[in-house]
Design a protein around this motif. Structure first.
Motif, PDB file in Angstrom:
ATOM      1  N   ARG A  10      -5.415   1.191   5.005  1.00 55.89           N
ATOM      2  CA  ARG A  10      -4.333   1.207   4.024  1.00 55.89           C
ATOM      3  C   ARG A  10      -4.956   1.060   2.641  1.00 55.89           C
ATOM      4  O   ARG A  10      -5.903   0.295   2.472  1.00 55.89           O
ATOM      5  CB  ARG A  10      -3.359   0.070   4.294  1.00 55.89           C
ATOM      6  N   ASN A  13      -0.696  10.393   3.994  1.00 54.38           N
ATOM      7  CA  ASN A  13      -1.763  10.158   4.959  1.00 54.38           C
ATOM      8  C   ASN A  13      -2.820  11.240   4.754  1.00 54.38           C
ATOM      9  O   ASN A  13      -2.498  12.415   4.725  1.00 54.38           O
ATOM     10  CB  ASN A  13      -1.227  10.208   6.386  1.00 54.38           C
ATOM     11  N   THR A  61      -2.241   5.935   3.669  1.00 55.98           N
ATOM     12  CA  THR A  61      -3.083   5.597   4.813  1.00 55.98           C
ATOM     13  C   THR A  61      -4.176   6.651   4.904  1.00 55.98           C
ATOM     14  O   THR A  61      -3.952   7.821   4.603  1.00 55.98           O
ATOM     15  CB  THR A  61      -2.293   5.539   6.137  1.00 55.98           C
ATOM     16  N   LYS A  83       2.755  12.412  -4.158  1.00 59.12           N
ATOM     17  CA  LYS A  83       3.628  11.431  -3.508  1.00 59.12           C
ATOM     18  C   LYS A  83       5.060  11.928  -3.496  1.00 59.12           C
ATOM     19  O   LYS A  83       5.588  12.395  -4.496  1.00 59.12           O
ATOM     20  CB  LYS A  83       3.540  10.094  -4.243  1.00 59.12           C
ATOM     21  N   LEU A  97       4.888   7.599   3.300  1.00 58.31           N
ATOM     22  CA  LEU A  97       3.493   7.342   2.954  1.00 58.31           C
ATOM     23  C   LEU A  97       2.683   8.625   3.023  1.00 58.31           C
ATOM     24  O   LEU A  97       2.907   9.463   3.890  1.00 58.31           O
ATOM     25  CB  LEU A  97       2.875   6.361   3.940  1.00 58.31           C
ATOM     26  N   TYR A 127       0.843  -1.193   0.000  1.00 62.07           N
ATOM     27  CA  TYR A 127       0.000   0.000   0.000  1.00 62.07           C
ATOM     28  C   TYR A 127       0.879   1.246   0.000  1.00 62.07           C
ATOM     29  O   TYR A 127       2.058   1.185   0.360  1.00 62.07           O
ATOM     30  CB  TYR A 127      -0.952  -0.007   1.205  1.00 62.07           C
ATOM     31  N   ASP A 128       0.323   2.375  -0.448  1.00 61.37           N
ATOM     32  CA  ASP A 128       1.124   3.599  -0.503  1.00 61.37           C
ATOM     33  C   ASP A 128       0.408   4.810   0.088  1.00 61.37           C
ATOM     34  O   ASP A 128       0.857   5.937  -0.067  1.00 61.37           O
ATOM     35  CB  ASP A 128       1.588   3.885  -1.931  1.00 61.37           C
TER      36      ASP A 128
END
Length: 129
Positions: free
Chosen positions: A40, A70, A27, A62, A68, A24-25
């Motif tokens: 996730r 969020n 949250t 990103k 990650l 996963y990338d």
């Protein structure tokens, strides 16, 4: 020729991706204290399935440092988000499993996330039932 017989396997595979704890990338923190749950997920799927999440993600590009992303969705109940997230990935939602109050909560969440194909489906179900 479109063969819809192949879609259930695709749907199942996408739900397996959602349940994967490794790849996963993003949250997503859902709910308010003390009822907060962290989900996730995968940016690419959320980006293509929800215009609302696409807008949020476009402002949180990103980072290439492996951090990650969020995001927080405090106005959504965690148990309802889980139902909607499974719909986002698998394209399936069995409304027979829920009472009318839950379906209304799902509708409100679908509206907030701008899930355009789900909203009329829920509205029709509510009108018929």
């Amino acid at each position: 020729m479109v063969d819809n017989k192949l879609l259930p396997k695709l749907s199942q595979n996408l739900l397996e991706i959602l349940d994967d704890d490794e790849y996963y990338d993003i949250t997503i923190e859902v709910g308010n204290d003390p009822y907060v749950k962290i989900f996730r997920a995968h940016i690419v799927i959320l980006n293509y399935r929800s215009p609302y999440l696409r807008r949020i993600l476009s402002t949180n590009k990103k980072k290439n440092d492996g951090t990650l992303i969020n995001i927080k969705l405090p106005n959504i109940l965690p148990e309802i988000f889980q139902i909607v997230l499974r719909y986002i990935y698998g394209g399936r939602l069995s409304l027979d499993d829920y009472d009318i109050k839950d379906i209304i909560k799902i509708l409100v969440t679908a509206n907030e996330l701008n899930l355009q194909e789900l909203i009329p489906y829920l509205e029709s179900f509510l009108i018929e039932n």
